[in-house]
Design a protein around this motif. Structure first.
Motif, PDB file in Angstrom:
ATOM      1  N   ASN A 156      47.260  50.645  48.005  1.00  0.00           N
ATOM      2  CA  ASN A 156      46.811  51.995  47.714  1.00  0.00           C
ATOM      3  C   ASN A 156      45.383  51.991  47.182  1.00  0.00           C
ATOM      4  OD1 ASN A 156      46.877  54.834  46.895  1.00  0.00           O
ATOM      5  ND2 ASN A 156      47.215  54.075  44.812  1.00  0.00           N
ATOM      6  N   ALA A 157      44.517  52.787  47.804  1.00  0.00           N
ATOM      7  CA  ALA A 157      43.141  52.933  47.318  1.00  0.00           C
ATOM      8  C   ALA A 157      43.119  53.927  46.167  1.00  0.00           C
ATOM      9  CB  ALA A 157      42.230  53.404  48.443  1.00  0.00           C
ATOM     10  N   SER A 158      42.890  53.409  44.967  1.00  0.00           N
ATOM     11  CA  SER A 158      42.759  54.268  43.798  1.00  0.00           C
ATOM     12  C   SER A 158      41.287  54.388  43.428  1.00  0.00           C
ATOM     13  CB  SER A 158      43.606  53.723  42.645  1.00  0.00           C
ATOM     14  OG  SER A 158      43.637  54.654  41.577  1.00  0.00           O
ATOM     15  N   SER A 159      41.014  54.817  42.208  1.00  0.00           N
ATOM     16  CA  SER A 159      39.632  55.164  41.856  1.00  0.00           C
ATOM     17  C   SER A 159      39.377  54.975  40.370  1.00  0.00           C
ATOM     18  CB  SER A 159      39.375  56.629  42.231  1.00  0.00           C
ATOM     19  OG  SER A 159      38.201  57.125  41.634  1.00  0.00           O
ATOM     20  N   SER A 198      47.634  48.818  43.725  1.00  0.00           N
ATOM     21  CA  SER A 198      46.615  49.864  43.679  1.00  0.00           C
ATOM     22  C   SER A 198      45.283  49.255  43.275  1.00  0.00           C
ATOM     23  CB  SER A 198      47.004  50.962  42.678  1.00  0.00           C
ATOM     24  OG  SER A 198      48.107  51.714  43.143  1.00  0.00           O
ATOM     25  N   LEU A 199      44.272  49.478  44.095  1.00  0.00           N
ATOM     26  CA  LEU A 199      42.930  48.972  43.835  1.00  0.00           C
ATOM     27  C   LEU A 199      42.052  50.128  43.363  1.00  0.00           C
ATOM     28  CD1 LEU A 199      42.394  46.683  46.962  1.00  0.00           C
ATOM     29  CD2 LEU A 199      43.267  46.039  44.698  1.00  0.00           C
ATOM     30  N   ARG A 200      41.549  50.013  42.146  1.00  0.00           N
ATOM     31  CA  ARG A 200      40.709  51.062  41.585  1.00  0.00           C
ATOM     32  C   ARG A 200      39.252  50.822  41.991  1.00  0.00           C
ATOM     33  NH1 ARG A 200      43.462  51.160  35.492  1.00  0.00           N
ATOM     34  NH2 ARG A 200      45.355  52.264  36.152  1.00  0.00           N
ATOM     35  N   TYR A 201      38.809  51.545  43.022  1.00  0.00           N
ATOM     36  CA  TYR A 201      37.452  51.392  43.523  1.00  0.00           C
ATOM     37  C   TYR A 201      36.450  52.035  42.565  1.00  0.00           C
ATOM     38  CZ  TYR A 201      39.653  50.585  48.160  1.00  0.00           C
ATOM     39  OH  TYR A 201      40.391  50.104  49.212  1.00  0.00           O
ATOM     40  N   PHE A 202      35.295  51.390  42.450  1.00  0.00           N
ATOM     41  CA  PHE A 202      34.186  51.927  41.666  1.00  0.00           C
ATOM     42  C   PHE A 202      33.035  52.247  42.605  1.00  0.00           C
ATOM     43  CE2 PHE A 202      36.736  50.466  38.293  1.00  0.00           C
ATOM     44  CZ  PHE A 202      36.233  50.922  37.079  1.00  0.00           C
ATOM     45  N   THR A 203      32.854  53.517  42.941  1.00  0.00           N
ATOM     46  CA  THR A 203      31.757  54.079  43.741  1.00  0.00           C
ATOM     47  C   THR A 203      31.313  53.139  44.863  1.00  0.00           C
ATOM     48  OG1 THR A 203      30.982  55.131  41.686  1.00  0.00           O
ATOM     49  CG2 THR A 203      29.602  55.372  43.641  1.00  0.00           C
ATOM     50  N   VAL A 204      32.037  53.210  45.966  1.00  0.00           N
ATOM     51  CA  VAL A 204      31.776  52.320  47.096  1.00  0.00           C
ATOM     52  C   VAL A 204      30.635  52.890  47.951  1.00  0.00           C
ATOM     53  CG1 VAL A 204      32.837  51.090  49.017  1.00  0.00           C
ATOM     54  CG2 VAL A 204      34.245  51.808  47.068  1.00  0.00           C
TER      55      VAL A 204
END
Length: 327
Positions: A126-129, A177-183
């Protein structure tokens, strides 16, 4: 092995689909081609993946909010891995219209989890944020930091994480869940700061900074995001976990704009405008958990990545730039 990438015509999703195809995998993409930004960019992403994968690539024009379609897609294609990238993006957009991100980011995710459980998928990513953190207590953010989202978008992403954890704990569906940081990177959404700054500079216009420019961001180059996802095809060490996926550091928005002015050679000064509602003041990721669990090691500094993006932008101005200027 069949991989399903939701939102696979978008920025991150198309990079993932392309990487999996290059690895020799079968890839199915579902995407509704929502005109949140110009769909010509998304169609180019589809064409690019099709050219890489040939008959190993399938595009399905549809939405994850269509429960029947999702269930049929996961079961009939014998999907083993789901990389869930589909979302209604945008903190500011969610403030203006909170219902749409809820339907896509929460109800759509639930449709996918139900289908994954029914089909017995091997893993659901899951793409998280970073938006799940909200109000800052300390930096860098680690996964023990409080979660107090400051926007409807952040609420939907945190809710999705909890659903994923429950589906692992209760329904035995392996989730991460991977918490993306401003890709950011090639083919990124045209309404992002890096794209807008680059476009304005290359056209002799000053970058416009919202606020005082001292807000900071942990910008993560898309290649690092791809590698984090890719690693989850090889390990089950992170089941049920949520973890940060960020870069090697952070940068002020003012420094970012100055770097882009330098890279483009533009003879312009910076301009400032009123800060936007719901934007976080600072973001910075502690990625040690992802390093420990999945071997994640970001390799691209923000300045290196921005330089690469500016080079890519110059090479693709003929089709990419008009979409930016009209966005």
């Amino acid at each position: 092995m069949t991989v399903l990438v939701t939102g696979g015509a978008g920025f991150i999703g198309s990079h993932l689909a392309e990487a999996f195809l290059e690895d020799g995998r079968e890839v199915v993409v579902i995407d509704p081609l929502d005109p949140y930004y110009d769909t010509d960019i998304k169609r180019r992403n589809i064409d690019r993946c099709r050219s890489v994968g040939g008959d190993r690539y399938e595009f399905v024009d549809g939405s994850i909010t269509d429960e029947a379609l999702v269930r049929d897609l996961v079961s009939s294609r014998d999907v083993e891995y789901v990389f869930h990238q589909a979302a209604q993006a945008g903190v500011r957009t969610s403030v203006e219209n909170p219902k749409k991100p809820h339907e896509i980011n929460t109800t759509g995710l639930l449709n996918l989890l139900l289908a994954a459980e029914e089909a017995g998928v091997e893993r659901f990513v899951n793409a998280s944020s970073s938006s799940v953190y909200g109000e800052m207590e300390y930096l860098p953010y680690d996964e023990d930091h409080q979660n107090v989202p400051q926007s409807p978008y952040g609420v939907t992403k945190l809710t999705a994480e909890h659903y994923c954890r429950v589906w692992t704990d209760v329904y035995d569906v392996p989730t991460v869940s991977l918490r993306y940081f401003t890709v950011y990177g090639p083919r990124m959404r045209p309404n992002m700061a890096i794209t807008n700054f680059t476009s304005r500079c290359l056209n002799g216009e000053p970058p416009v900074i919202y606020g005082d420019g001292q807000q900071t961001r942990d910008f993560t180059y898309v290649d690092d995001i791809v590698e984090a996802n890719r690693s989850l095809l090889e390990t089950d060490a992170a089941d049920g976990e949520a973890m940060n996926v960020g870069s090697t550091g952070n940068i002020t928005i003012e420094e970012l704009a100055e770097h882009i002015v330098e890279e483009t050679g533009a003879d312009v000064d910076l301009e400032y405008a009123e800060a936007k509602e719901a934007d976080a003041r600072h973001t910075h990721a502690d990625v040690s958990k992802a390093t420990d669990l999945i071997g994640y090691e970001p390799t691209t500094t923000i300045r290196e990545g921005v330089s690469r993006f500016v080079d890519w932008y110059r090479e693709n101005r003929d089709w990419y730039e008009p979409l930016v200027l009209n966005s």
